[in-house]
Scaffold this motif. Structure first.
Motif, PDB file in Angstrom:
ATOM      1  N   PRO A 181       0.799  -1.233   0.000  1.00  0.00           N
ATOM      2  CA  PRO A 181       0.000   0.000   0.000  1.00  0.00           C
ATOM      3  C   PRO A 181       0.829   1.279   0.000  1.00  0.00           C
ATOM      4  N   LYS A 182       2.058   1.204   0.531  1.00  0.00           N
ATOM      5  CA  LYS A 182       2.872   2.418   0.590  1.00  0.00           C
ATOM      6  C   LYS A 182       3.363   2.877  -0.780  1.00  0.00           C
ATOM      7  N   LEU A 183       3.113   2.080  -1.817  1.00  0.00           N
ATOM      8  CA  LEU A 183       3.398   2.553  -3.172  1.00  0.00           C
ATOM      9  C   LEU A 183       2.676   3.853  -3.467  1.00  0.00           C
ATOM     10  N   LEU A 184       1.594   4.125  -2.753  1.00  0.00           N
ATOM     11  CA  LEU A 184       0.853   5.359  -2.972  1.00  0.00           C
ATOM     12  C   LEU A 184       1.665   6.585  -2.595  1.00  0.00           C
ATOM     13  N   ARG A 185       2.760   6.403  -1.856  1.00  0.00           N
ATOM     14  CA  ARG A 185       3.646   7.544  -1.610  1.00  0.00           C
ATOM     15  C   ARG A 185       4.317   7.987  -2.901  1.00  0.00           C
ATOM     16  N   ASN A 186       4.542   7.049  -3.804  1.00  0.00           N
ATOM     17  CA  ASN A 186       5.121   7.370  -5.109  1.00  0.00           C
ATOM     18  C   ASN A 186       3.971   7.689  -6.068  1.00  0.00           C
ATOM     19  N   ASN A 187       3.306   8.818  -5.820  1.00  0.00           N
ATOM     20  CA  ASN A 187       2.092   9.148  -6.568  1.00  0.00           C
ATOM     21  C   ASN A 187       2.367  10.124  -7.704  1.00  0.00           C
ATOM     22  N   TYR A 188       3.462   9.884  -8.418  1.00  0.00           N
ATOM     23  CA  TYR A 188       3.847  10.717  -9.553  1.00  0.00           C
ATOM     24  C   TYR A 188       3.754   9.879 -10.828  1.00  0.00           C
ATOM     25  N   PRO A 189       3.438  10.495 -11.972  1.00  0.00           N
ATOM     26  CA  PRO A 189       3.438   9.722 -13.214  1.00  0.00           C
ATOM     27  C   PRO A 189       4.848   9.379 -13.689  1.00  0.00           C
ATOM     28  N   CYS A 190       5.836  10.131 -13.240  1.00  0.00           N
ATOM     29  CA  CYS A 190       7.208   9.967 -13.729  1.00  0.00           C
ATOM     30  C   CYS A 190       7.926   8.843 -12.987  1.00  0.00           C
ATOM     31  N   GLY A 191       9.049   8.383 -13.589  1.00  0.00           N
ATOM     32  CA  GLY A 191       9.822   7.313 -12.984  1.00  0.00           C
ATOM     33  C   GLY A 191       9.174   5.950 -13.113  1.00  0.00           C
ATOM     34  N   LYS A 192       8.204   5.829 -14.025  1.00  0.00           N
ATOM     35  CA  LYS A 192       7.451   4.593 -14.219  1.00  0.00           C
ATOM     36  C   LYS A 192       7.269   4.342 -15.710  1.00  0.00           C
ATOM     37  N   VAL A 193       6.871   3.132 -16.064  1.00  0.00           N
ATOM     38  CA  VAL A 193       6.311   2.873 -17.384  1.00  0.00           C
ATOM     39  C   VAL A 193       4.968   2.183 -17.196  1.00  0.00           C
ATOM     40  N   PHE A 194       4.042   2.490 -18.114  1.00  0.00           N
ATOM     41  CA  PHE A 194       2.702   1.916 -18.120  1.00  0.00           C
ATOM     42  C   PHE A 194       2.475   1.235 -19.471  1.00  0.00           C
ATOM     43  N   ARG A 195       1.936   0.024 -19.448  1.00  0.00           N
ATOM     44  CA  ARG A 195       1.549  -0.593 -20.711  1.00  0.00           C
ATOM     45  C   ARG A 195       0.422   0.238 -21.342  1.00  0.00           C
ATOM     46  N   ARG A 196       0.575   0.518 -22.615  1.00  0.00           N
ATOM     47  CA  ARG A 196      -0.396   1.388 -23.273  1.00  0.00           C
ATOM     48  C   ARG A 196      -1.789   0.764 -23.298  1.00  0.00           C
ATOM     49  N   ASP A 197      -1.898  -0.531 -23.534  1.00  0.00           N
ATOM     50  CA  ASP A 197      -3.231  -1.131 -23.567  1.00  0.00           C
ATOM     51  C   ASP A 197      -3.899  -1.057 -22.194  1.00  0.00           C
ATOM     52  N   PHE A 198      -3.104  -1.215 -21.125  1.00  0.00           N
ATOM     53  CA  PHE A 198      -3.654  -1.067 -19.774  1.00  0.00           C
ATOM     54  C   PHE A 198      -4.139   0.360 -19.538  1.00  0.00           C
ATOM     55  N   TRP A 199      -3.345   1.326 -19.956  1.00  0.00           N
ATOM     56  CA  TRP A 199      -3.731   2.736 -19.791  1.00  0.00           C
ATOM     57  C   TRP A 199      -5.044   3.011 -20.510  1.00  0.00           C
ATOM     58  N   ASP A 200      -5.164   2.554 -21.746  1.00  0.00           N
ATOM     59  CA  ASP A 200      -6.377   2.817 -22.526  1.00  0.00           C
ATOM     60  C   ASP A 200      -7.592   2.116 -21.915  1.00  0.00           C
ATOM     61  N   GLU A 201      -7.399   0.888 -21.471  1.00  0.00           N
ATOM     62  CA  GLU A 201      -8.519   0.144 -20.888  1.00  0.00           C
ATOM     63  C   GLU A 201      -9.027   0.780 -19.597  1.00  0.00           C
ATOM     64  N   SER A 202      -8.159   1.501 -18.897  1.00  0.00           N
ATOM     65  CA  SER A 202      -8.579   2.139 -17.644  1.00  0.00           C
ATOM     66  C   SER A 202      -9.590   3.256 -17.891  1.00  0.00           C
TER      67      SER A 202
END
Length: 536
Positions: A181-202
């Protein structure tokens, strides 16, 4: 006057024509199916954007595209980005009227063609292995999101924030927000990668009406993900501007506080609408109560009555909805300040700050079964001036590592966070094998000498250990409170590795840019079996 107007119009037409030529030429060589699209919103960052784009172009991972969206800049930002595009066809530069970072990111996403999405703010930079580390992990595990560690820097220094130690000290593959749950401390879009299909499906996107438009979105995305990779690798370097010109570096402004409160309320509403588990909500409350609220409580603007009223209203709203157990890891100084805010004790909070309440070591009373107790110079119940055992953190520094007399000698200091360095504590240093959690590690206690200021000098008898990779660990107690930690080194210590000789063994000491990753000792024989030296 007419001549001046015509001149400007001519320059404008020439500029548009030049821009069009650049775009058409670059399109001939631009990758059509890149693995990752890096979206860079930019607004008046001409001073920094070259560094940002250079850091992307210098990535070890080359199969990428960069989409710069200039958000109505009035300086040379757009033209600097365009100049970079001339030199590298992987860059596309878009332009729009000023609408905010959220709409700029959304526009970039709309033009992105990569299998993954990554984000970079135009005043920050990416470490050279950022994208390769994130994408290799996501490709290996199939995870929808890969999350790396943050590092901050300014013109004088670089440092890894304390919260990274709670989230990115150990890598995790295919985990979930429910598990971490503490991943929510890293609440920035940067420093990550997101699968594009996952992003679109959201079906989610960035908002257009808030400074902190990204925080509720990232919380929702991580909540929706069924598989998340957490890396200990530093994947983002976040710039702290010395002139404080960034909109997220002005917490003393009332508009900033209003936007922050709005982000809190939207995030909480999203959790409630999604029937989020209490474990996840507790992780989010830990971030708000332990960190975010104190950016506002612990600055001089808190003396303003309207500022105080707005922050207090937010706290009362959150407290009405908090699940049980949200305070267990909130430290005493934070508890005290929030109690004074909730009770509307404005003058007492100002006195608490003036007396150094946010530097609580001077008020440490001692350890009890309830935790670490503090005698702040403000009347508060004991529960509001106690750090419970779950919130106790152990700080340490490794000062030296060297070889002597067939052993490795390590010196440093260990102390409880928010306590004086000379607080009495029991201490044992161990060499422990670095193996998978499912395997019982080999370990051996280490000869130890203590110093009065919390320091220690440990002798590691290498010849007593078998071949393998080991980490340095410590365990002990302070009164009734037990602790156990793995020892790491500051990220700025050089070199990142060194070779030592101890007895008949070679020891490679490996340090990590993330200062919360344990220092590792690779132990190998100086002379492989069967050589003349080993059989002599």
């Amino acid at each position: 006057m007419a001549v001046a107007v015509t001149g400007r119009a001519t320059v404008s037409r020439v500029g548009r024509a030049a821009s069009s030529i650049v775009v058409r030429c670059a399109a001939v060589f631009r990758p059509t199916h890149p693995i990752v699209s890096v979206v860079v919103p930019a607004h008046n960052t001409a001073e920094y954007i070259d560094d940002a784009l250079d850091s992307v172009l210098a990535q070890e991972f080359r199969d990428l595209e960069v989409i710069v969206v200039d958000d109505g800049s009035t300086d040379r930002t757009y033209w600097r980005a365009l100049r970079k595009a001339v030199g590298d066809p992987r860059i596309r530069v878009l332009r729009q009227r000023a609408a905010g970072a959220g709409p700029a990111r959304n526009r970039g996403i709309g033009r992105a063609r990569g299998r993954y999405l990554a984000f970079l703010d135009s005043d920050d930079v990416l470490p050279a292995d950022s994208l390769s580390s994130l994408i290799e992990s996501a490709e290996r595990t199939g995870s929808q999101v890969a999350v790396g560690a943050f590092r901050r820097f300014d013109e004088n220094d670089a440092w890894v924030p304390e919260w990274v130690g709670e989230v990115n000290a150990r890598p995790l593959s295919g985990t979930t927000l429910e598990s971490v749950p503490k991943l929510l401390r890293n609440n920035y879009p940067c420093g990550k990668v997101f699968r594009r299909d996952f992003w679109d499906e959201s079906g989610l996107g960035f908002r257009s009406d808030a400074i902190y438009e990204d925080q509720p979105l990232i919380a929702q995305l991580m909540l929706a993900a069924t598989s998340i990779d957490v890396l200990d690798t530093v994947t983002y370097d976040y710039r702290r501007r010395s002139d404080r010109s960034s909109i997220s570096q002005r917490p003393e402004e009332l508009v900033d506080l209003r936007q922050r409160v709005a982000a809190w309320m939207r995030t909480l509403a999203a959790f409630e609408a999604g029937r989020t588990s209490e474990a996840v909500i507790r992780g989010w409350y830990w971030t708000v109560y332990q960190t975010h609220m104190h950016w506002y409580l612990d600055n001089d603007a808190i003396a303003d009555a309207e500022y105080w009223r707005l922050l207090r209203g937010a706290l009362l709203h959150l407290r009405d909805r908090e699940p049980t157990g949200v305070w267990t890891e909130v430290t005493a100084s934070r508890r005290a300040a929030l109690a004074l805010l909730a009770e509307d004790r404005h003058a007492d909070l100002l006195a608490f700050r003036d007396a150094g309440g946010y530097e609580p070591a001077r008020y440490f009373s001692g350890p009890t079964t309830a935790g670490l107790v503090y005698d702040f110079p403000i009347d508060l119940p004991e529960r509001s001036r106690t750090t419970e055992p779950a919130g106790v953190r152990v700080d340490h520094v490794l000062d030296t590592i060297h070889a002597a007399d067939g052993a490795i000698i390590v010196s440093g200091r260990i102390w409880l966070h928010d306590t004086p360095a000379d607080t009495p504590m029991n201490l044992e240093i161990l060499m422990r094998e670095d193996v998978d959690e499912a395997v019982e590690p080999r370990s051996t206690p280490v000869a130890l000498i203590r110093t009065p200021d919390g320091g220690f000098r440990a002798r590691l008898p290498i010849d007593d250990l078998e071949i393998g990779t080991f980490i340095l660990a410590a365990r002990g107690s302070v009164g009734p409170i037990d602790y156990a930690i793995e020892l790491a080194e500051p990220s700025w210590v050089e070199p990142t590795s060194m070779e030592l000789t101890a007895g008949d063994h070679r020891v490679t000491v490996r340090r990590h840019p993330n200062r919360f990753v344990p220092v590792r000792f690779d132990i190998t024989p100086m002379y492989p079996a069967g050589t003349a030296a080993s059989t002599a």
